[in-house]
Write a protein that holds these residues in place. Sequence first.
Motif, short mmCIF file in Angstrom:
data_model
loop_
_atom_site.label_atom_id
_atom_site.label_comp_id
_atom_site.label_asym_id
_atom_site.label_seq_id
_atom_site.Cartn_x
_atom_site.Cartn_y
_atom_site.Cartn_z
N LEU A 20 -4.83 7.75 -0.64
CA LEU A 20 -4.46 6.38 -0.96
C LEU A 20 -5.54 5.69 -1.79
CD1 LEU A 20 -2.82 5.15 2.37
CD2 LEU A 20 -1.70 5.62 0.19
N GLY A 21 -6.80 6.08 -1.60
CA GLY A 21 -7.87 5.51 -2.41
C GLY A 21 -7.72 5.83 -3.88
N HIS A 22 -7.13 6.96 -4.19
CA HIS A 22 -6.92 7.33 -5.60
C HIS A 22 -5.65 6.70 -6.17
CE1 HIS A 22 -10.20 10.16 -5.79
NE2 HIS A 22 -9.81 10.68 -4.64
N VAL A 23 -4.77 6.25 -5.31
CA VAL A 23 -3.49 5.70 -5.75
C VAL A 23 -3.57 4.18 -5.99
CG1 VAL A 23 -1.06 5.41 -5.08
CG2 VAL A 23 -2.25 7.53 -4.57
N VAL A 24 -4.56 3.53 -5.37
CA VAL A 24 -4.69 2.08 -5.48
C VAL A 24 -4.93 1.70 -6.95
CG1 VAL A 24 -6.17 0.12 -4.86
CG2 VAL A 24 -5.58 1.82 -3.15
N PRO A 25 -4.20 0.71 -7.45
CA PRO A 25 -4.41 0.28 -8.84
C PRO A 25 -5.84 -0.25 -9.06
CG PRO A 25 -2.39 -0.65 -7.96
CD PRO A 25 -3.09 0.00 -6.82
N VAL A 26 -6.42 0.05 -10.20
CA VAL A 26 -7.80 -0.32 -10.50
C VAL A 26 -7.97 -1.83 -10.50
CG1 VAL A 26 -9.60 -0.19 -12.26
CG2 VAL A 26 -8.15 1.78 -11.82
N ARG A 27 -6.96 -2.56 -10.93
CA ARG A 27 -7.10 -4.02 -11.00
C ARG A 27 -7.30 -4.64 -9.62
NH1 ARG A 27 -1.60 -3.22 -11.55
NH2 ARG A 27 -0.31 -4.46 -10.13
N TRP A 28 -6.85 -3.98 -8.56
CA TRP A 28 -7.07 -4.47 -7.19
C TRP A 28 -8.54 -4.36 -6.80
CZ3 TRP A 28 -2.70 -2.32 -3.57
CH2 TRP A 28 -1.46 -2.82 -3.99
N LEU A 29 -9.25 -3.44 -7.39
CA LEU A 29 -10.63 -3.18 -7.00
C LEU A 29 -11.66 -3.88 -7.89
CD1 LEU A 29 -10.25 0.64 -6.42
CD2 LEU A 29 -10.12 -1.18 -4.72
#
Length: 104
Positions: A20-29
């Motif tokens: 799931l860490g790899h699936v999270v959109p970059v803009r969220w982080l």
Amino acid sequence: MSTWTAVLLGCALAYLLKVLGHVVPVRWLEGERTARVTSALPIALLAALVAVQTFTNTRGDLTVDARAVAVAVAVVALLLRAPFLVVVVLAALTAALLRLAGMA
């Protein structure tokens, strides 16, 4: 539930979280709030771990013993900017001497 079932479920959960860490959109982080929270989270988790290990006994009851005094000595040594190895040795010696003196 057997021990192996719990271990396998824990492994599966850890793997799922990693995926799931790899699936999270970059803009969220990329947000400022996210950066502040993720930089403070390890400090909070480590502080909670130290508190639990310092103030609980094997039965899970709240207790104050030589460990609490040893952590206080370590904090003072850190505030005085002692090297990490000195901090660890001072805390260990403090706990050992207090336990030897009978303050288990």
